[in-house]
Write a protein that holds these residues in place. Structure first.
Motif, mmCIF file in Angstrom:
data_model
loop_
_atom_site.group_PDB
_atom_site.id
_atom_site.type_symbol
_atom_site.label_atom_id
_atom_site.label_comp_id
_atom_site.label_asym_id
_atom_site.label_seq_id
_atom_site.Cartn_x
_atom_site.Cartn_y
_atom_site.Cartn_z
ATOM 1 N N LEU A 77 -9.961 -5.312 39.396
ATOM 2 C CA LEU A 77 -10.786 -5.423 40.606
ATOM 3 C C LEU A 77 -11.280 -6.849 40.843
ATOM 4 C CD1 LEU A 77 -12.825 -2.113 40.316
ATOM 5 C CD2 LEU A 77 -10.930 -2.610 41.884
ATOM 6 N N VAL A 78 -11.603 -7.559 39.779
ATOM 7 C CA VAL A 78 -12.097 -8.935 39.909
ATOM 8 C C VAL A 78 -11.000 -9.876 40.407
ATOM 9 C CG1 VAL A 78 -12.866 -10.928 38.530
ATOM 10 C CG2 VAL A 78 -13.994 -8.714 38.261
ATOM 11 N N LEU A 79 -9.752 -9.595 40.067
ATOM 12 C CA LEU A 79 -8.651 -10.475 40.461
ATOM 13 C C LEU A 79 -8.211 -10.286 41.912
ATOM 14 C CD1 LEU A 79 -6.653 -10.282 37.128
ATOM 15 C CD2 LEU A 79 -7.865 -12.284 38.033
ATOM 16 N N ILE A 80 -8.520 -9.146 42.504
ATOM 17 C CA ILE A 80 -8.102 -8.888 43.886
ATOM 18 C C ILE A 80 -8.659 -9.917 44.878
ATOM 19 C CG2 ILE A 80 -8.320 -7.251 45.813
ATOM 20 C CD1 ILE A 80 -7.818 -4.995 43.771
ATOM 21 N N PRO A 81 -9.949 -10.273 44.824
ATOM 22 C CA PRO A 81 -10.450 -11.263 45.794
ATOM 23 C C PRO A 81 -9.771 -12.632 45.705
ATOM 24 C CG PRO A 81 -12.275 -10.102 44.782
ATOM 25 C CD PRO A 81 -11.028 -9.697 44.038
ATOM 26 N N ILE A 82 -9.287 -12.993 44.537
ATOM 27 C CA ILE A 82 -8.561 -14.262 44.406
ATOM 28 C C ILE A 82 -7.300 -14.220 45.267
ATOM 29 C CG2 ILE A 82 -7.237 -15.718 42.806
ATOM 30 C CD1 ILE A 82 -9.293 -14.897 40.648
ATOM 31 N N LEU A 83 -6.596 -13.102 45.239
ATOM 32 C CA LEU A 83 -5.370 -12.961 46.019
ATOM 33 C C LEU A 83 -5.662 -12.818 47.507
ATOM 34 C CD1 LEU A 83 -3.465 -10.607 43.582
ATOM 35 C CD2 LEU A 83 -3.198 -13.076 43.862
ATOM 36 N N VAL A 84 -6.737 -12.126 47.842
ATOM 37 C CA VAL A 84 -7.137 -12.032 49.249
ATOM 38 C C VAL A 84 -7.448 -13.431 49.776
ATOM 39 C CG1 VAL A 84 -8.894 -11.157 50.844
ATOM 40 C CG2 VAL A 84 -7.949 -9.660 49.083
ATOM 41 N N GLY A 85 -8.144 -14.224 48.974
ATOM 42 C CA GLY A 85 -8.429 -15.609 49.366
ATOM 43 C C GLY A 85 -7.167 -16.420 49.568
ATOM 44 N N ALA A 86 -6.171 -16.209 48.707
ATOM 45 C CA ALA A 86 -4.897 -16.925 48.857
ATOM 46 C C ALA A 86 -4.190 -16.523 50.147
ATOM 47 C CB ALA A 86 -3.996 -16.655 47.650
ATOM 48 N N ILE A 87 -4.314 -15.248 50.532
ATOM 49 C CA ILE A 87 -3.712 -14.810 51.792
ATOM 50 C C ILE A 87 -4.446 -15.436 52.966
ATOM 51 C CG2 ILE A 87 -3.390 -12.833 53.339
ATOM 52 C CD1 ILE A 87 -2.834 -11.128 50.830
ATOM 53 N N VAL A 88 -5.757 -15.318 52.976
ATOM 54 C CA VAL A 88 -6.564 -15.783 54.111
ATOM 55 C C VAL A 88 -6.495 -17.296 54.275
ATOM 56 C CG1 VAL A 88 -8.928 -15.955 54.987
ATOM 57 C CG2 VAL A 88 -8.118 -13.803 54.027
ATOM 58 N N LEU A 89 -6.581 -18.030 53.179
ATOM 59 C CA LEU A 89 -6.705 -19.483 53.266
ATOM 60 C C LEU A 89 -5.390 -20.245 53.175
ATOM 61 C CD1 LEU A 89 -9.865 -19.805 51.028
ATOM 62 C CD2 LEU A 89 -9.756 -20.043 53.519
ATOM 63 N N VAL A 90 -4.363 -19.653 52.601
ATOM 64 C CA VAL A 90 -3.126 -20.410 52.366
ATOM 65 C C VAL A 90 -1.900 -19.737 52.969
ATOM 66 C CG1 VAL A 90 -1.639 -21.453 50.608
ATOM 67 C CG2 VAL A 90 -4.105 -21.314 50.212
ATOM 68 N N HIS A 91 -1.578 -18.535 52.538
ATOM 69 C CA HIS A 91 -0.292 -17.924 52.868
ATOM 70 C C HIS A 91 -0.266 -17.142 54.169
ATOM 71 C CE1 HIS A 91 1.519 -19.088 49.073
ATOM 72 N NE2 HIS A 91 0.378 -18.761 48.495
ATOM 73 N N GLY A 92 -1.402 -16.737 54.682
ATOM 74 C CA GLY A 92 -1.438 -15.928 55.893
ATOM 75 C C GLY A 92 -0.818 -16.617 57.094
ATOM 76 N N LYS A 93 -1.027 -17.911 57.197
ATOM 77 C CA LYS A 93 -0.491 -18.690 58.327
ATOM 78 C C LYS A 93 1.033 -18.745 58.327
ATOM 79 C CE LYS A 93 -3.419 -21.823 56.878
ATOM 80 N NZ LYS A 93 -4.478 -22.396 56.341
ATOM 81 N N ALA A 94 1.628 -18.528 57.158
ATOM 82 C CA ALA A 94 3.083 -18.637 57.032
ATOM 83 C C ALA A 94 3.800 -17.349 57.433
ATOM 84 C CB ALA A 94 3.450 -19.023 55.603
ATOM 85 N N GLY A 95 3.052 -16.325 57.804
ATOM 86 C CA GLY A 95 3.678 -15.060 58.169
ATOM 87 C C GLY A 95 3.796 -14.136 56.973
#
Length: 144
Positions: A77-95
């Motif tokens: 559960l603690v590791l999930i927000p790290i990945l959500v942050g990576a989606i929102v701040l880095v990878h989300g823009k790439a599709g």
């Protein structure tokens, strides 16, 4: 129906795989990008650079906890927000697709789902559990 004879081993395989992935991810930041480089990247995203060091530590400690089966539900559960942050701040823009330039969020979304499944499954087989003051640490073969 869940096969209770093999489910603990399925949880074990998932737990070990997730742990190795997080150690690899932390290792990439530590050995390839370097902690200072990761901090600079976090700063370029508008985040406090010190958050990079916390992220590296969380990924490494979380990966070790998953591999050993210590606090498996909490580590997942603690590791999930790290990945959500990576989606929102880095990878989300790439599709969506990870094969897109700059990598999309496809893999991260699956990784989040796998962590959620692990949190629901529990430790699985061969998990090291910390004992209480009255008992010593032990290896457990039950699933929850």
């Amino acid at each position: 129906m869940i096969d209770t004879r093999t489910a603990p081993y399925a949880a074990l395989i998932l737990r070990i795989t997730l742990g190795i992935l997080f150690l690899a991810h932390a290792g990439l930041k530590f050995f390839v990008f370097t902690p200072a480089g990761a901090a600079q990247f976090f700063g370029s995203l508008g985040l406090p650079p010190a958050l990079a060091y916390l992220t590296i530590a969380a990924e490494a400690l979380g990966g070790i906890a998953l591999i050993l089966g210590l606090f498996t539900r909490w580590a997942s559960l603690v590791l999930i927000p790290i990945l959500v942050g990576a989606i929102v701040l880095v990878h989300g823009k790439a599709g969506f697709f990870f094969s897109n330039p700059n990598g999309g969020w496809e893999f991260l979304a699956f990784w989040i789902a796998a962590l959620a499944a692990q949190a629901l499954l529990g430790d699985g087989a061969l998990a090291l559990r910390l004992g209480t003051a009255k008992t010593a640490p032990s290896l457990a073969t039950r699933s929850a």
